[in-house]
Every structure is written in structure tokens, then in C-alpha cells.
Motif scaffolding. Structure first.
Motif, PDB file in Angstrom:
ATOM      1  N   PHE A   1      -1.949   2.085  -4.799  1.00 34.52           N
ATOM      2  CA  PHE A   1      -2.268   3.486  -5.087  1.00 34.52           C
ATOM      3  C   PHE A   1      -1.311   4.037  -6.135  1.00 34.52           C
ATOM      4  CE2 PHE A   1      -3.658   2.650  -0.774  1.00 34.52           C
ATOM      5  CZ  PHE A   1      -4.903   3.264  -0.704  1.00 34.52           C
ATOM      6  N   ASP A   2      -1.784   5.035  -6.884  1.00 35.75           N
ATOM      7  CA  ASP A   2      -0.884   5.708  -7.825  1.00 35.75           C
ATOM      8  C   ASP A   2      -0.235   6.922  -7.162  1.00 35.75           C
ATOM      9  OD1 ASP A   2      -2.708   7.840  -7.907  1.00 35.75           O
ATOM     10  OD2 ASP A   2      -3.439   7.378  -9.933  1.00 35.75           O
ATOM     11  N   ALA A   3       0.562   7.679  -7.913  1.00 34.30           N
ATOM     12  CA  ALA A   3       1.309   8.810  -7.351  1.00 34.30           C
ATOM     13  C   ALA A   3       0.394   9.938  -6.892  1.00 34.30           C
ATOM     14  CB  ALA A   3       2.308   9.326  -8.381  1.00 34.30           C
ATOM     15  N   ASN A   4      -0.854   9.945  -7.390  1.00 35.61           N
ATOM     16  CA  ASN A   4      -1.832  10.961  -6.973  1.00 35.61           C
ATOM     17  C   ASN A   4      -2.706  10.470  -5.826  1.00 35.61           C
ATOM     18  OD1 ASN A   4      -1.044  12.842  -9.029  1.00 35.61           O
ATOM     19  ND2 ASN A   4      -2.143  11.578 -10.512  1.00 35.61           N
ATOM     20  N   LYS A   5      -2.289   9.368  -5.199  1.00 40.22           N
ATOM     21  CA  LYS A   5      -2.991   8.771  -4.058  1.00 40.22           C
ATOM     22  C   LYS A   5      -4.373   8.236  -4.439  1.00 40.22           C
ATOM     23  CE  LYS A   5      -0.513  11.707  -0.772  1.00 40.22           C
ATOM     24  NZ  LYS A   5      -0.597  12.611   0.370  1.00 40.22           N
ATOM     25  N   LYS A   6      -4.529   7.903  -5.712  1.00 40.46           N
ATOM     26  CA  LYS A   6      -5.784   7.313  -6.174  1.00 40.46           C
ATOM     27  C   LYS A   6      -5.701   5.803  -6.021  1.00 40.46           C
ATOM     28  CE  LYS A   6      -8.659   6.777 -10.274  1.00 40.46           C
ATOM     29  NZ  LYS A   6      -8.371   6.060 -11.495  1.00 40.46           N
ATOM     30  N   LEU A   7      -6.752   5.207  -5.463  1.00 40.65           N
ATOM     31  CA  LEU A   7      -6.798   3.765  -5.259  1.00 40.65           C
ATOM     32  C   LEU A   7      -6.948   3.051  -6.599  1.00 40.65           C
ATOM     33  CD1 LEU A   7      -6.988   1.380  -3.206  1.00 40.65           C
ATOM     34  CD2 LEU A   7      -9.462   1.712  -3.230  1.00 40.65           C
ATOM     35  N   LEU A   8      -6.012   2.133  -6.887  1.00 41.34           N
ATOM     36  CA  LEU A   8      -6.059   1.375  -8.134  1.00 41.34           C
ATOM     37  C   LEU A   8      -6.705   0.009  -7.954  1.00 41.34           C
ATOM     38  CD1 LEU A   8      -2.462   2.102  -9.538  1.00 41.34           C
ATOM     39  CD2 LEU A   8      -4.592   3.307 -10.082  1.00 41.34           C
ATOM     40  N   ASP A   9      -6.427  -0.639  -6.824  1.00 46.60           N
ATOM     41  CA  ASP A   9      -6.993  -1.971  -6.594  1.00 46.60           C
ATOM     42  C   ASP A   9      -6.759  -2.393  -5.149  1.00 46.60           C
ATOM     43  OD1 ASP A   9      -8.359  -4.254  -7.211  1.00 46.60           O
ATOM     44  OD2 ASP A   9      -6.946  -4.990  -8.712  1.00 46.60           O
ATOM     45  N   VAL A  10      -7.551  -3.367  -4.702  1.00 47.54           N
ATOM     46  CA  VAL A  10      -7.382  -3.973  -3.379  1.00 47.54           C
ATOM     47  C   VAL A  10      -7.358  -5.490  -3.547  1.00 47.54           C
ATOM     48  CG1 VAL A  10      -8.352  -4.256  -1.057  1.00 47.54           C
ATOM     49  CG2 VAL A  10      -8.595  -2.060  -2.238  1.00 47.54           C
TER      50      VAL A  10
END
Length: 200
Positions: free
Chosen positions: A55-64
Motif C-alpha cells: 500500500f502507499d501512504a494514502n492507503k491505496k493498494l499497489l499490488d498483491v
């Protein structure tokens, strides 16, 4: 000397010589279930899946990263283990996620590790399970940094999904937080959603 983690404990990734741990393996080890039947006991394989979500600092999912997608920028999964230790604890990890912290995307702020029981066996019935943070590779342990025991516990009964812990950035440095909490989820996608809403 490896740190024995307790639930909720946070640790820095600093080695004994003062340098930072940059190439980190998160290994998960678990045992098969022994079931008693009419003709004695039998060993039943357990398929657990270790995964991680970035996750990034804005709590957005980047990858799994999981058994169906073994690689991402700076992260490598060792592959799917569908049985666990069927002959008792062999001391080796069944699944290992290797994280090269300097190679993670610049936007990466948290890497959360989860465990799902693909076979549907709830965590209370599994004889032993643990995670460990170490320096090395999936096939070679150079130095164990921390160990976190998640063995069968009454409060795990009925659960097939767990948030193990997370790597997170604090003042520019990476730290690790031991979480060790089960969720009500049945699938990885649901577990990742729970992480987004409750563990970031």
C-alpha cells in the motif's frame, strides 16, 4: 539472538551491528493435521497460503503477491506449498516472501502479510504455525531477526484467514509490527479488503 515477538509488538529492522536489514525474508512454517479415525490416526495435509499486499501512504493498494502472482517490484514469493510439514516440524519454512526494501516502489509505505487457509482448515486445528523474519534467501537462513509463534489457539477457532504483521515506514525507516489477528474472511481478496479498512 532472534527477537521473540508478541502480538502488537513493533520492532526496528536494525541488525546487531547497527546497520539496517534491507533484504528481508518472511517465512511461514506450519504443520499438517493429525485426525483420529476408526482405524487410528492419519495425517491430513494443510494448504495455507502466505501473501502480502503493498500500500502507499494514502492507503491505496499497489499490488498483491500470492501463489498466483509470485513476483512484484522488490518482492519474490517462493511458491505454493499445499501440504505443510506432514512428518512433524522440519524447522524449514513452507512458504517464504523475500522483500528487498531498497527495490520496493518509491510509493510503497506498508507491506502487509496475511495467511489464508486454502484447504479450509481452521487455525485452531493446525498443530504448529509460526512466522520468522530473517536475512538470507528462501533456501538459506543467514541470520534470524525475529520469530512470531501463531500456533493453535482457542481464539483462532473457526477462522481461515489471518493478518500476520506488516512492514511500515516510520520517519523514512522500515519497521515491523506483529499483528496476529484472525479475520472473518474466507478468501484472499476479502482479507486484503479487511486490511485496507482495519489494519493500515
Amino acid at each position: 539472538m532472534a527477537i521473540s515477538l508478541q502480538k502488537g509488538q513493533k520492532i526496528s529492522l536494525e541488525k546487531s551491528n547497527g546497520s539496517s536489514l534491507t533484504n528481508l525474508c518472511v517465512g511461514v512454517n506450519w504443520g499438517a493435521i493429525t485426525k483420529k479415525g476408526f482405524f487410528g490416526t492419519k495425517t491430513v495435509a494443510v494448504d495455507l497460503d502466505a501473501s502480502c499486499a503493498v500500500f502507499d501512504a494514502n492507503k491505496k493498494l499497489l499490488d498483491v503477491v500470492y501463489f498466483g502472482k509470485l513476483q512484484s517490484t522488490g518482492i519474490q514469493h517462493s511458491g505454493d506449498d499445499r501440504t505443510g510439514d506432514t512428518d512433524g516440524d522440519d524447522g524449514l519454512d513452507n512458504e517464504v516472501i523475500n522483500v528487498k526494501l531498497p527495490q520496493l516502489p518509491a510509493a510503497a509505505d506498508q507491506v502487509v502479510f496475511v495467511l489464508n487457509s486454502f484447504s479450509g482448515d481452521d487455525f485452531k486445528t493446525i498443530p504448529f504455525a509460526s512466522i520468522r523474519l530473517y536475512e538470507g534467501t528462501p533456501t538459506q537462513v543467514n541470520s534470524i531477526h525475529a520469530v512470531y509463534d501463531i500456533a493453535n489457539d482457542e481464539k483462532f477457532a473457526g477462522s481461515v484467514s489471518m493478518v500476520l504483521g506488516k512492514l511500515y515506514k516510520h520517519n523514512g525507516n522500515w519497521k515491523f509490527s506483529a499483528i496476529g489477528e484472525t479475520t472473518k474472511d474466507k478468501k484472499l481478496e476479502q482479507t486484503v479488503k479487511t486490511v485496507e479498512t482495519a489494519y493500515l
